[in-house]
Every structure is written in structure tokens, then in C-alpha cells.
Design an enzyme around this catalytic site. Structure first.
Site, PDB file in Angstrom:
ATOM      1  N   LEU A  99       0.559  -1.226  -0.287  1.00  0.00           N
ATOM      2  CA  LEU A  99      -0.033  -0.026  -0.036  1.00  0.00           C
ATOM      3  C   LEU A  99       1.256   1.598  -0.019  1.00  0.00           C
ATOM      4  O   LEU A  99       0.399   2.161  -0.820  1.00  0.00           O
ATOM      5  CB  LEU A  99      -1.180  -0.133   1.523  1.00  0.00           C
ATOM      6  CG  LEU A  99      -1.550  -1.424   1.129  1.00  0.00           C
ATOM      7  CD1 LEU A  99      -3.282  -1.164   2.422  1.00  0.00           C
ATOM      8  CD2 LEU A  99      -2.511  -1.539   0.126  1.00  0.00           C
ATOM      9  N   GLY A 100       1.954   1.004   0.818  1.00  0.00           N
ATOM     10  CA  GLY A 100       2.750   2.460   0.427  1.00  0.00           C
ATOM     11  C   GLY A 100       3.882   1.928   1.168  1.00  0.00           C
ATOM     12  O   GLY A 100       4.764   1.122   2.074  1.00  0.00           O
ATOM     13  N   GLN A 101       5.160   2.991   0.931  1.00  0.00           N
ATOM     14  CA  GLN A 101       5.989   2.487   1.154  1.00  0.00           C
ATOM     15  C   GLN A 101       7.240   4.048   1.713  1.00  0.00           C
ATOM     16  O   GLN A 101       7.216   5.309   1.130  1.00  0.00           O
ATOM     17  CB  GLN A 101       7.638   1.621   0.843  1.00  0.00           C
ATOM     18  CG  GLN A 101       7.359   2.366  -0.858  1.00  0.00           C
ATOM     19  CD  GLN A 101       8.304   1.282  -1.042  1.00  0.00           C
ATOM     20  OE1 GLN A 101       8.943   0.376  -0.875  1.00  0.00           O
ATOM     21  NE2 GLN A 101       8.037   0.905  -2.383  1.00  0.00           N
ATOM     22  N   GLY A 102       7.797   4.583   3.255  1.00  0.00           N
ATOM     23  CA  GLY A 102       8.403   5.288   3.243  1.00  0.00           C
ATOM     24  C   GLY A 102      10.354   4.607   4.245  1.00  0.00           C
ATOM     25  O   GLY A 102      10.248   4.145   3.514  1.00  0.00           O
ATOM     26  N   PHE A 151      10.487   5.337   7.251  1.00  0.00           N
ATOM     27  CA  PHE A 151       9.966   4.393   8.531  1.00  0.00           C
ATOM     28  C   PHE A 151       9.641   3.016   7.914  1.00  0.00           C
ATOM     29  O   PHE A 151       9.737   2.292   8.691  1.00  0.00           O
ATOM     30  CB  PHE A 151       8.717   4.870   8.576  1.00  0.00           C
ATOM     31  CG  PHE A 151       7.112   4.331   7.656  1.00  0.00           C
ATOM     32  CD1 PHE A 151       6.314   3.525   7.983  1.00  0.00           C
ATOM     33  CD2 PHE A 151       7.561   5.600   7.029  1.00  0.00           C
ATOM     34  CE1 PHE A 151       5.596   2.938   6.962  1.00  0.00           C
ATOM     35  CE2 PHE A 151       6.359   5.319   5.959  1.00  0.00           C
ATOM     36  CZ  PHE A 151       5.428   4.044   6.162  1.00  0.00           C
ATOM     37  N   GLY A 152       9.178   2.415   6.881  1.00  0.00           N
ATOM     38  CA  GLY A 152       8.912   0.937   6.046  1.00  0.00           C
ATOM     39  C   GLY A 152       8.119   0.665   5.397  1.00  0.00           C
ATOM     40  O   GLY A 152       7.760   1.525   4.140  1.00  0.00           O
ATOM     41  N   LYS A 212       1.531  -1.845   8.960  1.00  0.00           N
ATOM     42  CA  LYS A 212       3.150  -1.271   9.316  1.00  0.00           C
ATOM     43  C   LYS A 212       3.792  -2.241   9.839  1.00  0.00           C
ATOM     44  O   LYS A 212       3.894  -2.197  10.714  1.00  0.00           O
ATOM     45  CB  LYS A 212       2.188   0.190   9.961  1.00  0.00           C
ATOM     46  CG  LYS A 212       3.802   1.240   9.469  1.00  0.00           C
ATOM     47  CD  LYS A 212       2.868   2.780   9.895  1.00  0.00           C
ATOM     48  CE  LYS A 212       4.426   3.441   9.389  1.00  0.00           C
ATOM     49  NZ  LYS A 212       3.665   5.032  10.423  1.00  0.00           N
ATOM     50  N   ASP A 238       2.421  16.078  10.393  1.00  0.00           N
ATOM     51  CA  ASP A 238       2.247  16.067   8.781  1.00  0.00           C
ATOM     52  C   ASP A 238       0.753  15.774   8.060  1.00  0.00           C
ATOM     53  O   ASP A 238       0.296  14.771   7.913  1.00  0.00           O
ATOM     54  CB  ASP A 238       3.014  14.418   8.556  1.00  0.00           C
ATOM     55  CG  ASP A 238       3.752  14.500   7.416  1.00  0.00           C
ATOM     56  OD1 ASP A 238       3.962  15.284   6.489  1.00  0.00           O
ATOM     57  OD2 ASP A 238       3.994  13.092   7.054  1.00  0.00           O
TER      58      ASP A 238
END
EC number: 2.7.12.1
Length: 737
Positions: free
Chosen positions: A319-322, A324-325, A343, A440
Site C-alpha cells: 500500500l505504501g512505503q517510506g 519508516f518502512g 505497518k 504531517d
């Protein structure tokens, strides 16, 4: 059930009305006057009846299938006052003083009293709509406010509400300032009327009563750094459940327990021989390949990976990444609904510590809002798996950002913007009362609960004007959500206000000026971010598409239509000189050097010592051509929907603005010219909706954080009392695809 609309007239008695004849010799023409009066009265009543019929038909058609809150399957069906309707006079707003459909002038014979301000000074036509609401919304006054003898709110030392300007150059609004005359109440989505009450909350420092804070004082902001010790102390108290890998035995524990003693010994012996001969069992080998970690501590995504105790979770999508993980879409084999979001935090100490702070914040939110009524993502559970902290939450739809990217027209309808704004501000009000600062807020961190929508095919000319990416993603259609309910996510950067404050927070496009200037930051930074998001929903793109400080500051001044206040620039120099608080490492080289120490003004465009401009032409165009003062900028965008006559000047009161617009409309009607097919759709209710929206944005974009409107004051702003008829109202919970 369609909405019921009642239309009636409000009649007032006047002492000097000449609606009856007098007797005596002086009244020789009384019979003629009576005949003429009766004729005019009949003619006027006929015109009024026609007007009522047209207005009734217009509003009924727009509301018939738009706001049916009594459907059994409607998720927003009112929980309180479910079977009650109310007469919505509270939300009344001004109409044009000269209705276009009536050409007959009704004269008031009491002309000598016309200048007198009286409650009975005119006969108003009132359109009363029965409209269900979900909650009551009482007025919450700041502690420094009171109500005078005229029922007006008097506020002292409360910069959020604004005061009357002494100069004619700037118009500053105050609540309840204008007398409401000919009025009509337009519909609002239920989400636009959500209420907020200050409650007693349970927070980590055992403080049960959180006093709603009006704003931050100058000293707080100047010296605010927070406490690292409190952050570390709080994180030490976090207890994580360790999720073990699947047992090397192929049989689950329950099955092993049911085996006879002799068979159990054989099973154990066979498994041990297999484990020692191959270096690992098949299950262990499978687990190792199922959940890999790279050298930087990131989980390596692979579809159908199995992890968690007993192989509980199955990975289905990324679904997403950055930094942080990663966030994974997973099947949960233990509970229903099966799909969840997990997450997975990087297996690095720095990010594990940050995850513990996020976990404490999520737990605080869950403890105080277990039903999720304040639009915050709720934590299901958490565990530690192979040194990765995993946070499990419900799975929702795409983010607002992704929805906009896949839409032929990225702009949202006004009713949806209002509903999203109400939810965002209300949620932040809740967080701030818990002592939590999100830091954020952006479209990527706002999820849509239900992505079902109505798709409208765009004209070929419009489709051809779209970028290739947007054209392919949208398939040439505009998507309008049926329900704009949202959830706020990603509390990975959120903090408790008394804990450590990093020097730089927020994504650049949504970063408040006090952060850029290296001043202390606190709760007001969330308000600035929300304002940036709301403008993005109106214009369909980021308000600040920049990547460096000088250009960002130049854009801020241009959009606000004013330079930075000298007092906050003076604080910036003072704080830098005395090394107070936390400051960005590049503050001197990217910010301070661009301000004149004598005038305290921003030096843009940038010039060298010889006086030559060194700012690039590309940067100049971005600042001077891609944006304008906010009221002018938004007006240009709204003209695409309402025609060239719509123009809002926030330095003028609403009546003066409408008078100028009405003059343009009258001139166009006389000349039979129109630059847009939608020009005639602009009415006063629509204008007022957008006028007060811009007024709220102006207060949210206040440079000085100590004067910026608070979340609680924003909920009481006039804009949330106004409705609008648009596609968002028409498609609300529409059963058609």
C-alpha cells in the site's frame, strides 16, 4: 424519502401602513384607490405565487434524492435525533435584495422611518427547509468571551476571531456581524454539521482534564523544544508482544497433543533428524524465505509472504512505503473482516523508537475514542516480529491524493470540501485537546472511507487538455464521491506537546512559516497544514509546489498579500543569536541570510553584492505567475465553474463584493453576452459560501502562530453555517452507479 420544503411569508404589522382607506371629506378618491390597491395586491400575489412555485420546484428537484438520511443502509444515518427534523432558520444567509423574478416594487409608505434600524423594517420572504442533523452544535465561547446586552459576542485578546478594522484598506470579519434579511437555507452534508464538545480525556501523564488551549504564547513558542527525557521515558513503558515464527514441527500444537505417546516420540525424532540433517526444517526454511529483511532494515515485499504467530497474516499488496518502512495489505486469518493494513517498521533502533512513540499516541487515541467518531485511524493491535514492530489497523480506501491523481477533474465540489474541512478540523481539535500534534497533515495521509463514486464523462475538449497520465488514469471521466467521509492516518511523526520537538517537521508543501523560520512550533502548525490541504481541494493541485526555502517564503508573502510581520522576523534573529531551542542546521544559509537585518524584510528576488538579480527566471515565473493573493487566486479557479462575474476581494465586506458582482451580472444580462454557459448560475448564496470559505483560510494562513485561528474557533466559523447546491449534494449516497 425526499426532503420536505415549506415556503411561507413572514408578515409584520406596521403602525403607519396605508392598507386601509379613511373616511371623511378629504378622501374623495378612496374607492378608486381601493380598486387600484386590490388590483395591485392581486397582481403581486400572483407573482409571489409563481415565485414560490418556481423556488419550491427548484429546491425539491435538487434535494429529492440528495440527502435521504433515513435509508437503512446509510452509514451516516443520524444516531441522535434520528426521527426529528428541525426548521433550519439558524443557517439562513442573505439573498439579493432585488429578486430578479419580481419586477413589481412594493413601496413602504412609512418612508420617514426607512433609515431606522428596526427588527420589523421589511417584509422578508423566508424559505424554510426541514433538514435532519446528526448532532446539535452549541456555540462554545472562549474563556475571554462574553455576550453583551445586544446578544453580540464580545471577545478580548482572542486573535482567532478577528476584530473590526480601524482602517478602510482592510476588511476583517467578526461573527454575527451582518443582519440577515431575505433568506434561504441551502442544504449541507451531515458531515459538515458534526459537533465537537470538550470532554475529559485520559492521557499518558495521568492528567484527566485537558483544558482546551486557545493558542500558544510568545514565550512558549520561542523556547519550545520539548523534553527528550520524557519521550524516552514514555517509550520504555511500551510492552510489545513477540510474535514467534512457525514451529519447525509440521503439526500444530493441538494436533500434536492428540497423538498417542508412541507416535509423538516418533514425530519428534523424525523432525529433529530432518532439522539437524538439513540445517533447518522445511517450515523454518519457508519462514526465512517468507519474510526477508535487507541490509538497511527494510522488509522486502513479496506477495503471499506469511508472518505473525502461527502464520496469521498473508501479504497481498504493497500500500505504501517510506523511510519508516512499508504498509501492507494483508489477510488476517484470525478475525473478520479478513483484510487489514499492517505497518511494518524498519528493523533499526531509531525507527523502532519512533514507532513506540506512534504506538503510545495511537493507544491514547483508542482509549479516548474507541468508536472512531473523531476520524482518526484506530489501532487494532501491535506485535514485534523478527525485530520489526508491526501495527495492525483497519483497511480503508485510497488517499485523497491518489483519488485526485486518478480524477479527470481533481477539484472537489464545495459541499465535499466543507465536509472534509469539518472532519479535519474537528479531528485536530480532538488531538490537540489530548495534547497531540500530528505535524504531517497532507492529502496522502487522509484516507477515503468509501471510494464509491459517480463518474461523469468529460467533454472531448477537456479530455484533450489533460496530461497523458491523468487522461489514462481517469479514462476521461470526472469522479464525484458519494460519501466524503475520511480517516486521518500516519501518526509516525506525531508528538505529545510536552515531548521532544524536532527542528524540522511536515512535508515541505504543507510546512508552516514558523518551522521554515526556525521559530518554535506547536499546535498552530497543524492549522496551517489543513489550510494548504483545503486550497488543494479547491484548485486541484498543490498550493506550494516548491523545494527550497527562499522560493517558499516568497510564495507565502505573495499568497498572503503581505510581508512577514517584523516582530516574528526579529524573534528569528534573536533566537539564532542566543542559540535558543532547536533550529534547522541550514537556517543561516537558507533563511536568515535572505532577510535584511535593518528592515527585517525578505530580500527577493535575490541579488548579489553588485545588485544584479541572481534568482533564476524559472523561479521568478513560479512565484509571480503560478500564484497570486489567495482570494484572487481562488476566484480565478472558481470562474471555471461560475463564470467571469465571480470575484472575491477579502479586503471588502461581503455586501460590497456582491454589489460589484451583481453589477457585472446585470450588465451581462442587458448586453446578452456571457463568456461562460454557467455564468447565470452564480447566485448570492453561492458567492457567500465561497466568500466565507476564503475568510476562514485567511485566518488559518496567519503568519504569526500566536494569532492563528485555533481548531476550536475554526469550528465556530460562519462558513460552517452555509450550504451550497452542487454535484456533491446531488450525488450524496446516490444509489446509481
Amino acid at each position: 424519502m425526499s426532503q420536505n420544503i415549506q415556503i411561507g411569508t413572514r408578515k409584520r404589522s406596521r403602525a403607519n401602513m396605508n392598507n386601509s382607506t379613511t373616511t371623511g371629506p378629504a378622501n374623495n378618491t378612496s374607492s378608486n384607490k381601493t380598486f387600484l390597491d386590490n388590483f395591485e395586491e392581486t397582481r403581486t400575489n400572483k407573482l409571489l405565487d409563481e415565485m414560490f412555485a418556481r423556488q419550491n420546484s427548484f429546491l425539491t428537484d435538487n434535494l429529492r434524492n440528495s440527502l435521504d438520511l433515513n435509508q437503512a443502509d446509510n452509514p451516516l444515518r443520524p444516531r441522535q435525533h434520528q426521527h426529528q427534523l428541525f426548521l433550519d432558520n439558524e443557517n439562513a444567509i442573505e439573498l439579493d435584495e432585488e429578486p430578479r423574478i419580481i419586477n413589481t416594487t412594493i413601496n413602504n409608505s412609512n418612508n420617514h422611518n426607512s433609515s431606522r434600524v428596526d427588527e420589523d423594517a421589511d417584509d422578508d420572504i423566508i424559505f424554510i427547509k426541514e433538514q435532519p442533523i446528526q448532532f446539535s452544535s452549541p456555540l462554545i465561547l472562549p474563556s475571554s468571551s462574553s455576550i453583551n446586552n445586544n446578544n453580540n459576542i464580545v471577545t478580548s485578546n482572542n486573535p482567532g476571531c478577528g476584530t473590526a478594522a480601524t482602517s478602510n484598506s482592510t476588511y476583517i470579519t467578526t461573527p454575527k456581524k451582518f443582519k440577515k434579511q431575505r433568506t434561504i437555507s441551502l442544504p449541507q452534508l451531515p458531515l459538515s454539521k458534526l459537533s465537537y464538545q470538550s470532554n475529559y480525556f485520559n492521557v499518558p501523564d495521568q492528567t484527566n482534564a485537558i483544558v482546551p488551549r486557545v493558542t500558544q504564547t510568545e514565550n512558549e513558542l520561542l523556547h519550545l523544544t520539548g523534553s527528550c527525557a520524557k519521550t524516552l521515558e514514555g517509550n520504555k513503558a511500551v510492552n510489545l508482544t513477540i510474535a514467534h515464527s512457525t514451529s519447525p514441527f509440521s503439526n500444530p500444537p493441538a494436533q500434536i497433543a492428540s497423538l498417542p505417546q508412541s507416535n509423538l516420540k516418533k514425530q519428534i525424532g523424525s523432525s529433529l533428524r530432518k532439522f539437524t540433517s538439513n540445517g533447518s526444517s522445511e517450515s523454518a526454511s519457508s519462514n526465512k524465505s517468507n519474510f526477508k529483511t535487507d541490509k538497511d532494515g527494510h522488509y522486502v515485499y513479496q506477495e503471499n509472504d506469511i508472518f505473525g504467530s502461527g502464520g496469521r497474516f498473508v501479504v497481498k499488496d504493497l500500500l505504501g512505503q517510506g523511510t519508516f518502512g512499508k504498509v501492507l495489505k494483508c489477510i488476517d486469518n484470525k478475525y473478520e473482516p479478513n483484510y487489514v493494513a499492517v505497518k511494518v517498521i524498519r528493523a533499526v533502533d531509531r525507527y523502532r523508537e519512533a514507532a513506540k512513540t506512534e504506538l503510545r499516541i495511537l493507544q491514547t487515541i483508542l482509549n479516548n475514542d474507541p468508536q472512531g467518531q473523531f476520524q482518526c485511524l484506530l489501532l487494532r493491535e501491535c506485535f514485534d516480529y523478527k525485530n520489526h514492530i508491526c501495527l495492525v489497523t483497519d483497511l480503508y480506501g485510497r488517499s485523497i491524493y491518489d483519488f485526485m491523481c486518478s480524477n479527470g477533474i481533481a477539484r472537489f465540489p464545495g459541499s465535499h470540501i466543507q465536509a472534509i474541512a469539518r472532519q479535519l478540523i474537528r479531528s485536530v481539535c480532538f488531538l490537540h485537546d489530548l495534547g497531540i500534534i500530528h505535524t504531517d497533515l497532507k492529502p496522502e495521509n487522509i484516507l477515503i472511507c468509501d471510494e464509491t463514486h459517480i463518474a461523469q464523462k468529460l467533454p472531448l475538449k477537456t479530455v484533450q487538455s489533460l496530461s497523458k497520465r491523468r487522461r489514462e488514469a481517469s479514462k476521461g471521466k470526472r469522479k464525484i464521491l458519494k460519501n466524503p467521509e475520511i480517516k486521518i492516518i500516519d501518526f509516525g511523526s506525531a508528538i505529545f506537546h510536552y515531548e521532544y520537538h524536532p527542528p524540522v517537521i511536515s512535508t515541505r508543501h504543507y510546512r508552516a512559516p514558523e518551522i521554515v523560520l526556525g521559530l518554535g512550533w506547536s499546535f498552530p502548525c497543524d492549522i496551517w497544514s489543513i489550510a494548504c490541504v483545503l486550497v488543494e481541494l479547491v484548485i486541484g493541485e498543490s498550493l506550494y509546489p516548491i523545494h527550497e526555502n527562499l522560493e517558499h517564503m516568497a510564495m507565502m508573502q505573495r499568497i498572503n498579500g503581505t510581508p512577514f510581520p517584523t516582530d516574528i522576523i526579529d524573534k528569528m534573529f534573536y533566537k539564532s543569536k542566543h542559540k535558543l531551542g532547536n533550529s534547522p542546521s541550514d537556517l543561516n544559509s537558507t533563511v536568515i541570510k535572505h532577510f535584511d537585518r535593518k528592515t527585517l524584510s525578505l530580500q527577493w528576488p535575490e541579488k548579489n553584492k553588485r545588485g544584479d538579480t541572481i534568482t533564476t527566471e524559472k523561479s521568478m515565473k513560479r512565484v509571480l505567475q503560478s500564484c497570486d493573493r489567495l482570494d484572487i487566486y481562488i476566484s480565478k479557479v472558481l470562474k471555471q465553474d461560475y463564470g467571469d462575474s465571480l470575484s472575491i476581494n477579502w479586503n471588502l465586506p461581503p455586501e460590497k463584493n456582491w454589489s460589484l458582482i451583481n453589477s457585472k451580472l446585470a450588465w451581462k444580462r442587458q448586453t446578452h453576452s456571457s463568456s461562460s454557459s454557467t455564468t447565470d448560475e452564480l447566485d448570492k448564496e453561492t458567492f457567500l459560501f465561497w466568500y466565507w470559505f476564503i475568510d476562514l483560510l485567511r485566518k488559518m494562513f496567519e503568519f504569526d502562530p500566536t494569532k492563528r485561528i485555533t481548531a476550536k474557533d475554526a469550528l465556530d466559523h460562519e462558513w460552517f453555517n452555509l450550504g451550497i447546491l452542487d454535484d456533491g449534494i446531488a450525488t450524496y449516497n446516490n444509489t446509481q452507479g
